[in-house]
Design an enzyme around this catalytic site. Sequence first.
Site, short mmCIF file in Angstrom:
data_model
loop_
_atom_site.label_atom_id
_atom_site.label_comp_id
_atom_site.label_asym_id
_atom_site.label_seq_id
_atom_site.Cartn_x
_atom_site.Cartn_y
_atom_site.Cartn_z
N CYS A 72 -9.57 12.08 -1.83
CA CYS A 72 -8.14 12.26 -2.08
C CYS A 72 -7.86 13.63 -2.68
O CYS A 72 -8.56 14.06 -3.60
CB CYS A 72 -7.64 11.16 -3.02
SG CYS A 72 -5.84 11.12 -3.18
N SER A 96 0.99 5.34 -1.94
CA SER A 96 0.34 6.29 -2.84
C SER A 96 1.10 6.44 -4.15
O SER A 96 0.52 6.73 -5.18
CB SER A 96 0.21 7.67 -2.16
OG SER A 96 1.51 8.18 -1.85
N TYR A 150 -16.30 8.68 6.93
CA TYR A 150 -15.43 8.15 5.88
C TYR A 150 -14.27 9.12 5.72
O TYR A 150 -14.46 10.33 5.63
CB TYR A 150 -16.22 8.03 4.57
CG TYR A 150 -15.41 7.59 3.37
CD1 TYR A 150 -14.65 6.42 3.40
CD2 TYR A 150 -15.39 8.34 2.19
CE1 TYR A 150 -13.91 6.02 2.30
CE2 TYR A 150 -14.66 7.94 1.09
CZ TYR A 150 -13.92 6.77 1.15
OH TYR A 150 -13.19 6.37 0.06
N ARG A 151 -13.06 8.58 5.72
CA ARG A 151 -11.89 9.45 5.61
C ARG A 151 -10.85 8.85 4.69
O ARG A 151 -10.71 7.63 4.57
CB ARG A 151 -11.28 9.72 6.98
CG ARG A 151 -10.64 8.49 7.63
CD ARG A 151 -10.13 8.83 9.02
NE ARG A 151 -9.40 7.71 9.63
CZ ARG A 151 -8.89 7.72 10.85
NH1 ARG A 151 -9.05 8.81 11.60
NH2 ARG A 151 -8.24 6.68 11.32
N GLY A 152 -10.09 9.73 4.05
CA GLY A 152 -8.99 9.28 3.23
C GLY A 152 -7.82 8.88 4.10
O GLY A 152 -7.61 9.45 5.17
N GLN A 209 -3.05 14.64 2.25
CA GLN A 209 -3.38 14.27 0.86
C GLN A 209 -4.78 13.69 0.79
O GLN A 209 -5.13 13.02 -0.19
CB GLN A 209 -2.35 13.27 0.32
CG GLN A 209 -0.94 13.86 0.20
CD GLN A 209 0.00 12.94 -0.54
OE1 GLN A 209 -0.33 12.44 -1.62
NE2 GLN A 209 1.18 12.73 0.01
N ARG A 240 2.25 5.13 4.11
CA ARG A 240 1.67 5.08 2.77
C ARG A 240 2.04 6.32 1.96
O ARG A 240 2.20 6.29 0.75
CB ARG A 240 0.15 4.94 2.85
CG ARG A 240 -0.50 4.75 1.48
CD ARG A 240 -2.01 4.59 1.58
NE ARG A 240 -2.52 4.00 0.37
CZ ARG A 240 -2.86 4.69 -0.72
NH1 ARG A 240 -2.71 6.02 -0.73
NH2 ARG A 240 -3.32 4.09 -1.79
N GLY A 260 -27.03 13.21 -20.33
CA GLY A 260 -27.02 11.80 -19.92
C GLY A 260 -27.46 11.57 -18.50
O GLY A 260 -27.65 10.43 -18.09
N SER A 301 -15.33 4.77 -1.34
CA SER A 301 -16.54 5.52 -0.98
C SER A 301 -17.81 4.78 -1.35
O SER A 301 -18.84 4.92 -0.70
CB SER A 301 -16.53 6.89 -1.67
OG SER A 301 -16.56 6.76 -3.08
N ASP A 329 0.83 -1.21 0.00
CA ASP A 329 0.00 0.00 0.00
C ASP A 329 0.86 1.26 0.00
O ASP A 329 1.46 1.61 1.01
CB ASP A 329 -0.91 -0.03 1.23
CG ASP A 329 -2.04 0.99 1.14
OD1 ASP A 329 -2.44 1.33 0.02
OD2 ASP A 329 -2.51 1.44 2.20
#
Length: 508
Positions: A326, A271, A406-408, A435, A423, A495, A383, A269
């Site tokens: 992100c 980035s 929910y978090r990055g 980030q 990471r 669309g 997500s 893992d």
Amino acid sequence: MTESVDSELLDGLSARELFSNGSGLTYNDFIVLPGYIDFPSDAVDLVSPFTRDILLQRPFVSSPMDTVTESTMAIALALLGGIGVIHNNCSVEYQAEEVRKVKKYKQGFILDPIVLSPSSLIRDVHEVKNERGFSGIPVTENGKVGGKLVGLISARDFDFMSKESYDTPVSNVMTRRKDLVCASHDCSLEEANKIMQQSKKGKLPIVNDDDELVALIARTDLKKNRDFPFASKDAKKQLRVAAAIGTRSEDKKRLESLVASNLDAVVIDSSQGNSSYQIDMIKFIKETYPNLQIVAGNVVTTCQAKNLIDAGAHALRVGMGSGSICITQEVMAVGRPQGTAVYKVSQYAHKFGIPVIADGGIQNVGHISKALSLGASTVMMGSLLAGTTESPGEFYFQDGVRLKRYRGMGSLSAMEQKGSQQRYFSESDKIHVAQGVSGSVVDKGSIYRFVPYLSAGLQHGCQDMGAKSLTALRRMVSVGTLRFERRTVSSQAEGGVHGLHSYEKRYY
């Protein structure tokens, strides 16, 4: 219908032509043109490789994030045909135990039930009932799974007690061990089912030879129990699971514990995966654990991909800065639009038989179809799966809406733990540069309903493209018979839903 089409009738662009002008495209920037249908949607085969040696019945992977994937998510996703990646933003012992829970899972058995101790209060039982919706709770000497079973407390034991009595210890009113019906740890689900039918009890504690609680079976779960024909299982018929590690020397010790827990694949893992640290880690894993499948990344260019494939990776994770939480592209000015990244890396990786995992930017089932139409073998979701019942964390209400946090993994709150710092190569920084962000997502219900919806939506998408399998879809991309078209801003608006005063958008 043959794959060859008269050039005069060949509308739109091939994938090669779509991505040939140097512009970076996201999933919303293009549309796939329809093909020829001569089969029903449920005939579409969704089998696809996760790594070179691991096939999944459904091309779905959950992201190694601490608000997305722990054992509950990994178990559910594996039962439904995908695979979960346990995050490493935790202690080695905790992560190894989460992997162990998945590998030891027996369908219908609750391996981590809520447990109380004899000194727990009736007030505690009410809190569990209000939060979780049930009250049949085993009681052990130490209040934990693995402790000696001493009783079980259920609603009928305290239903008529007044609030003034809520500070009564459960030991005063619980059903004691001698009056409980239990089953042995080596019994099968069918045997346990028969015991519950004969005893007419709501909960069946599972104990070992020392009378210690090892699991629990609930009648309500047995009534809902379904067969899972697409479950991802290894040769021993155990559910498959992957886990994340970093690229530092201490991660070798973490990996040792994970391998002891029998994980199926390790996800390195990072980035930015094109580093000497990751290449050295891949070489170490291949030498030390030659049978362990390695997912390397993240990458977004063919040069990055080449280095990791040359080092020995069995799959590549593609994406940098495209996730909803992100901000890498904004802060670091580095990354690549996800559509272009997936296509470019996939075309290179396929030459070596290396599957690509499209990681990031997946907002809906249409994006899943688009990622796979660009050559990805599976999609990794963060997500989209956060906010489900099976993701870590508790639900809460805000302005009448049921939410989950929910978090990055690049957010400042996540980087308080060392796993997330590594990471992003930030563990030695005096000042952490975020980030990612922290936020919340709306309740999506259970994975057991949501993933079948994703599968059905993907099958319908492939049907419209004229692809009877994901293998056929990738072949159509390669030979140029799958056609694409760029979308203007106004065509994207056309669309979507438009021209209505109000509407309700329900997916399933």
